[in-house]
Design a protein around this motif. Sequence first.
Motif, PDB file in Angstrom:
ATOM      1  N   PHE A 225       0.833  -1.207   0.000  1.00  0.00           N
ATOM      2  CA  PHE A 225       0.000   0.000   0.000  1.00  0.00           C
ATOM      3  C   PHE A 225       0.867   1.255   0.000  1.00  0.00           C
ATOM      4  O   PHE A 225       0.541   2.252  -0.656  1.00  0.00           O
ATOM      5  N   ARG A 226       1.992   1.216   0.722  1.00  0.00           N
ATOM      6  CA  ARG A 226       2.895   2.363   0.756  1.00  0.00           C
ATOM      7  C   ARG A 226       3.418   2.696  -0.645  1.00  0.00           C
ATOM      8  O   ARG A 226       3.428   3.862  -1.067  1.00  0.00           O
ATOM      9  N   ARG A 227       3.818   1.654  -1.386  1.00  0.00           N
ATOM     10  CA  ARG A 227       4.341   1.891  -2.739  1.00  0.00           C
ATOM     11  C   ARG A 227       3.248   2.445  -3.655  1.00  0.00           C
ATOM     12  O   ARG A 227       3.512   3.309  -4.500  1.00  0.00           O
ATOM     13  N   THR A 228       2.033   1.946  -3.472  1.00  0.00           N
ATOM     14  CA  THR A 228       0.914   2.441  -4.291  1.00  0.00           C
ATOM     15  C   THR A 228       0.655   3.919  -4.024  1.00  0.00           C
ATOM     16  O   THR A 228       0.454   4.709  -4.958  1.00  0.00           O
ATOM     17  N   ILE A 229       0.663   4.306  -2.737  1.00  0.00           N
ATOM     18  CA  ILE A 229       0.425   5.702  -2.377  1.00  0.00           C
ATOM     19  C   ILE A 229       1.564   6.594  -2.857  1.00  0.00           C
ATOM     20  O   ILE A 229       1.344   7.717  -3.345  1.00  0.00           O
ATOM     21  N   GLU A 230       2.786   6.103  -2.741  1.00  0.00           N
ATOM     22  CA  GLU A 230       3.935   6.919  -3.162  1.00  0.00           C
ATOM     23  C   GLU A 230       3.945   7.161  -4.659  1.00  0.00           C
ATOM     24  O   GLU A 230       4.410   8.204  -5.125  1.00  0.00           O
ATOM     25  N   LYS A 231       3.431   6.209  -5.436  1.00  0.00           N
ATOM     26  CA  LYS A 231       3.332   6.415  -6.882  1.00  0.00           C
ATOM     27  C   LYS A 231       2.392   7.578  -7.212  1.00  0.00           C
ATOM     28  O   LYS A 231       2.536   8.224  -8.248  1.00  0.00           O
ATOM     29  N   ALA A 232       1.422   7.811  -6.337  1.00  0.00           N
ATOM     30  CA  ALA A 232       0.476   8.912  -6.535  1.00  0.00           C
ATOM     31  C   ALA A 232       0.995  10.219  -5.942  1.00  0.00           C
ATOM     32  O   ALA A 232       0.274  11.224  -5.921  1.00  0.00           O
TER      33      ALA A 232
END
Length: 294
Positions: A225-232
């Motif tokens: 989830f952290r990587r997904t949020i950081e991509k945004a």
Amino acid sequence: MENILVSFNDKLVSQGNLEVKLFYTILAFVLAALLSKVIYHVLKNVAPDKVKSKRVERSTHLILNLLAIALTLRLWLSQDQSFALIVTIFLAFVALALKDFILDIVAFIYVSYKNTFVIDDVIEIDDRTGQVTDMDFLHFDLAEIGHEIGTLKPTGRYISVPNRFIFEKAIVNYTRSSPFIVQEISLLIPFGEDRHEALELAKDLALKKHAMLLERYDEEAIEVFRRTIEKAGSTIDPKVRSELESNGFRIFIQFLTHYNERGENKRMMVHALYDTFRENDIKILVPTYVRIDH
């Protein structure tokens, strides 16, 4: 009988007898209405099953009105013209009646091909959340979760949703996506209070609760989830902010939570912020409700 009607209609058309044709037009619809009333009262007194009798009454009412329309068209138009118009109207009604049916089938094929969701997925559509239990050509069924009780627990109700809704409503699939979401809570303080102190207190509280929540969740799932949020362009770390309102500053805390615990954690966070402000003598504005009598 048919020859008599044709001869009578041709005579009316040739003479242009508008009064007679208008009389028979009104008579046709009056008779249809009277017959509908008679059938309604007969079924009401005779038929024991009220649901079935109501269906029969509605069907009879529709048929009688269609016959009145057909006779009116036959009266005002020639035989070929009236037949063509009746067929056109009938086809138009059929097309309208089958529109939703066709859309439901197309939606079923689309979902099956795209795998938008499958049986046992937890989805949200049209502000309803539930687990998909079945799907056919016309609709899919959801075992409702949490709509009436404020938490994501089964309510015991089942919802039938037309397939075409997938083209009209946004769908969130919680089984396919991350189980975590970012949400926020807020409290309003008056202008006389120290806004910067309130923000610092909210920040310390948010960091403390954030660490407590992370300990309860799976590290690997959190990392995804952290990587997904950081991509945004964002992070999962808690954030605080203030916004100016007409009677004070609203203090916000934005934090991560598991979707299944969003209601529970939201209440926990707002209660903790309230207690923190009270312990540090920061006043909180009480919501004012105005009753308007019509």
